[in-house]
Write a protein that holds these residues in place. Structure first.
Motif, PDB file in Angstrom:
ATOM      1  N   LEU A 103       0.809  -1.169  -0.195  1.00 22.66           N
ATOM      2  CA  LEU A 103       0.099  -0.065   0.010  1.00 22.66           C
ATOM      3  C   LEU A 103       0.859   1.219   0.000  1.00 22.66           C
ATOM      4  O   LEU A 103       0.380   2.440   0.668  1.00 22.66           O
ATOM      5  CB  LEU A 103      -0.820  -0.014   1.256  1.00 22.66           C
ATOM      6  CG  LEU A 103      -1.965  -1.133   1.057  1.00 22.66           C
ATOM      7  CD1 LEU A 103      -3.122  -1.089   2.370  1.00 22.66           C
ATOM      8  CD2 LEU A 103      -2.768  -1.116  -0.108  1.00 22.66           C
ATOM      9  N   ARG A 104       2.244   1.288  -0.411  1.00 25.28           N
ATOM     10  CA  ARG A 104       3.045   2.153  -0.408  1.00 25.28           C
ATOM     11  C   ARG A 104       2.312   3.577  -1.330  1.00 25.28           C
ATOM     12  O   ARG A 104       2.933   4.716  -1.215  1.00 25.28           O
ATOM     13  CB  ARG A 104       4.311   1.977  -1.113  1.00 25.28           C
ATOM     14  CG  ARG A 104       4.444   1.830  -2.384  1.00 25.28           C
ATOM     15  CD  ARG A 104       5.772   1.397  -2.943  1.00 25.28           C
ATOM     16  NE  ARG A 104       6.339   0.180  -2.484  1.00 25.28           N
ATOM     17  CZ  ARG A 104       7.428  -0.277  -2.558  1.00 25.28           C
ATOM     18  NH1 ARG A 104       8.539   0.572  -3.121  1.00 25.28           N
ATOM     19  NH2 ARG A 104       7.847  -1.482  -2.054  1.00 25.28           N
ATOM     20  N   LEU A 105       1.479   3.525  -2.274  1.00 24.54           N
ATOM     21  CA  LEU A 105       1.111   4.443  -3.066  1.00 24.54           C
ATOM     22  C   LEU A 105       0.056   5.275  -2.187  1.00 24.54           C
ATOM     23  O   LEU A 105      -0.544   6.473  -2.622  1.00 24.54           O
ATOM     24  CB  LEU A 105       0.155   4.049  -4.276  1.00 24.54           C
ATOM     25  CG  LEU A 105       0.946   3.311  -5.298  1.00 24.54           C
ATOM     26  CD1 LEU A 105       0.048   2.699  -6.315  1.00 24.54           C
ATOM     27  CD2 LEU A 105       2.080   4.265  -5.843  1.00 24.54           C
ATOM     28  N   LEU A 106      -0.270   5.060  -0.925  1.00 25.03           N
ATOM     29  CA  LEU A 106      -1.058   5.821  -0.039  1.00 25.03           C
ATOM     30  C   LEU A 106      -0.560   6.113   1.292  1.00 25.03           C
ATOM     31  O   LEU A 106       0.541   5.436   1.432  1.00 25.03           O
ATOM     32  CB  LEU A 106      -2.296   4.725   0.455  1.00 25.03           C
ATOM     33  CG  LEU A 106      -3.299   4.490  -0.466  1.00 25.03           C
ATOM     34  CD1 LEU A 106      -4.374   3.348  -0.037  1.00 25.03           C
ATOM     35  CD2 LEU A 106      -4.166   5.526  -1.351  1.00 25.03           C
ATOM     36  N   ASP A 107      -0.766   7.199   1.701  1.00 26.33           N
ATOM     37  CA  ASP A 107      -0.174   7.422   3.037  1.00 26.33           C
ATOM     38  C   ASP A 107      -1.360   8.316   3.906  1.00 26.33           C
ATOM     39  O   ASP A 107      -2.383   8.223   3.524  1.00 26.33           O
ATOM     40  CB  ASP A 107       1.003   8.245   2.916  1.00 26.33           C
ATOM     41  CG  ASP A 107       0.559   9.693   2.407  1.00 26.33           C
ATOM     42  OD1 ASP A 107      -0.497  10.099   2.065  1.00 26.33           O
ATOM     43  OD2 ASP A 107       1.459  10.309   1.912  1.00 26.33           O
ATOM     44  N   GLY A 108      -1.017   8.312   5.191  1.00 25.86           N
ATOM     45  CA  GLY A 108      -1.972   8.990   6.204  1.00 25.86           C
ATOM     46  C   GLY A 108      -3.353   8.483   6.189  1.00 25.86           C
ATOM     47  O   GLY A 108      -3.477   7.164   6.077  1.00 25.86           O
ATOM     48  N   TYR A 109      -4.296   9.276   6.308  1.00 30.11           N
ATOM     49  CA  TYR A 109      -5.596   8.710   6.649  1.00 30.11           C
ATOM     50  C   TYR A 109      -6.143   8.115   5.260  1.00 30.11           C
ATOM     51  O   TYR A 109      -6.775   7.115   5.415  1.00 30.11           O
ATOM     52  CB  TYR A 109      -6.642  10.087   6.718  1.00 30.11           C
ATOM     53  CG  TYR A 109      -8.002   9.589   7.417  1.00 30.11           C
ATOM     54  CD1 TYR A 109      -8.179   9.041   8.136  1.00 30.11           C
ATOM     55  CD2 TYR A 109      -9.158  10.008   6.464  1.00 30.11           C
ATOM     56  CE1 TYR A 109      -9.464   8.685   8.777  1.00 30.11           C
ATOM     57  CE2 TYR A 109     -10.443   9.733   6.432  1.00 30.11           C
ATOM     58  CZ  TYR A 109     -10.576   8.786   7.668  1.00 30.11           C
ATOM     59  OH  TYR A 109     -11.799   8.481   8.164  1.00 30.11           O
ATOM     60  N   PRO A 152      -5.810   2.226  -4.710  1.00 28.13           N
ATOM     61  CA  PRO A 152      -4.875   1.476  -5.588  1.00 28.13           C
ATOM     62  C   PRO A 152      -5.260   0.109  -5.928  1.00 28.13           C
ATOM     63  O   PRO A 152      -4.633  -0.390  -6.893  1.00 28.13           O
ATOM     64  CB  PRO A 152      -3.504   1.679  -5.228  1.00 28.13           C
ATOM     65  CG  PRO A 152      -3.461   1.690  -3.833  1.00 28.13           C
ATOM     66  CD  PRO A 152      -4.855   2.203  -3.636  1.00 28.13           C
ATOM     67  N   VAL A 153      -6.039  -0.639  -5.031  1.00 30.34           N
ATOM     68  CA  VAL A 153      -6.198  -2.092  -5.105  1.00 30.34           C
ATOM     69  C   VAL A 153      -7.513  -2.431  -5.255  1.00 30.34           C
ATOM     70  O   VAL A 153      -8.011  -3.224  -4.113  1.00 30.34           O
ATOM     71  CB  VAL A 153      -5.314  -2.875  -3.988  1.00 30.34           C
ATOM     72  CG1 VAL A 153      -3.659  -2.952  -4.366  1.00 30.34           C
ATOM     73  CG2 VAL A 153      -5.441  -2.318  -2.716  1.00 30.34           C
ATOM     74  N   PRO A 154      -8.474  -1.883  -5.898  1.00 28.10           N
ATOM     75  CA  PRO A 154      -9.760  -2.137  -5.848  1.00 28.10           C
ATOM     76  C   PRO A 154      -9.839  -3.628  -6.017  1.00 28.10           C
ATOM     77  O   PRO A 154      -9.290  -4.123  -6.747  1.00 28.10           O
ATOM     78  CB  PRO A 154     -10.470  -1.264  -6.954  1.00 28.10           C
ATOM     79  CG  PRO A 154      -9.214  -0.994  -7.870  1.00 28.10           C
ATOM     80  CD  PRO A 154      -8.117  -0.847  -7.031  1.00 28.10           C
ATOM     81  N   LEU A 155     -11.199  -4.149  -5.715  1.00 33.17           N
ATOM     82  CA  LEU A 155     -11.344  -5.535  -5.646  1.00 33.17           C
ATOM     83  C   LEU A 155     -10.480  -6.244  -4.616  1.00 33.17           C
ATOM     84  O   LEU A 155     -11.451  -7.124  -3.794  1.00 33.17           O
ATOM     85  CB  LEU A 155     -10.968  -6.383  -7.010  1.00 33.17           C
ATOM     86  CG  LEU A 155     -11.662  -5.735  -8.201  1.00 33.17           C
ATOM     87  CD1 LEU A 155     -11.116  -6.260  -9.541  1.00 33.17           C
ATOM     88  CD2 LEU A 155     -13.147  -5.663  -8.189  1.00 33.17           C
TER      89      LEU A 155
END
Length: 195
Positions: A103-109, A152-155
């Motif tokens: 999940l590195r494409l996301l951060d924080g909330y 970034p990872v729907p499904l």
């Protein structure tokens, strides 16, 4: 040998050398599905991205190269387990997917919201407000919507199960038709199991 066979052999050799020298940061493959062709991309840590046709696969790969690493290569073997799991899910054979995620494409909330989506059970829905409550920030409804839109990872982390407070389906990265199809698939699978 023909040109296609030579090209496949050369590509396979390139993949083997890249893996052997630890030069492959992002492997990708495509998967034909009932929702169209999906792009799957993974790092050694796990699946990094699932993208729909509507997102433009070339644009997604360019974004990954810019944000994560330019060492991106079509190397489907790294994603075989994820592809099998998604196929089984989309064909109604399994209700959950247990694949490693990156999940590195996301951060924080946003990361917190997307990670919490696994708490919404198969065949169930939760409102954006309910997801905000699950994350301990009941007033962050808009932020939940934004996080779902950037999942970034729907499904794999089911943002399609998040709906508006009035019960309408709302938006989805893969489009309204894909969201409706996923919710319908889960409802039909549950109904079929109960009868």
């Amino acid at each position: 040998m023909n040109d296609d066979t030579d090209l496949e052999r050369l590509h396979a050799g390139l993949v083997d050398r890249a893996l052997g020298a630890d030069l492959l940061d992002i492997a990708y493959r495509t998967l034909d599905s009932s929702l169209g062709t999906l792009l799957l991309a993974a790092t050694p840590e796990g699946v990094l991205r699932v993208a729909f046709d509507t997102e433009g696969h070339d644009a997604v790969l360019a974004d990954l190269a810019a944000r994560v690493s330019p060492r991106v290569l079509h190397a489907p073997a790294r994603l075989d387990a994820a592809a099998r799991g998604l196929t089984d899910y989309l064909e109604g054979r399994v209700r959950s997917l247990d694949v490693p995620l990156d999940l590195r494409l996301l951060d924080g909330y946003r990361k917190e919201v997307v990670a919490s989506l696994s708490q919404i059970a198969y065949g169930q829905v939760a409102t954006y407000a309910r997801v905000a409550e699950l994350t301990g920030r009941p007033r962050a409804v808009r932020a939940v919507g934004s996080a779902c839109a950037h999942n970034p990872v729907p499904l794999l982390l089911p943002c399609h199960r998040v709906v508006r407070s009035d019960g309408s389906e709302g938006g989805y990265r893969g489009g309204a038709a894909a969201k409706h199809a996923l919710l319908d698939l889960e409802a039909r699978t549950l109904h079929h199991t109960r009868t």
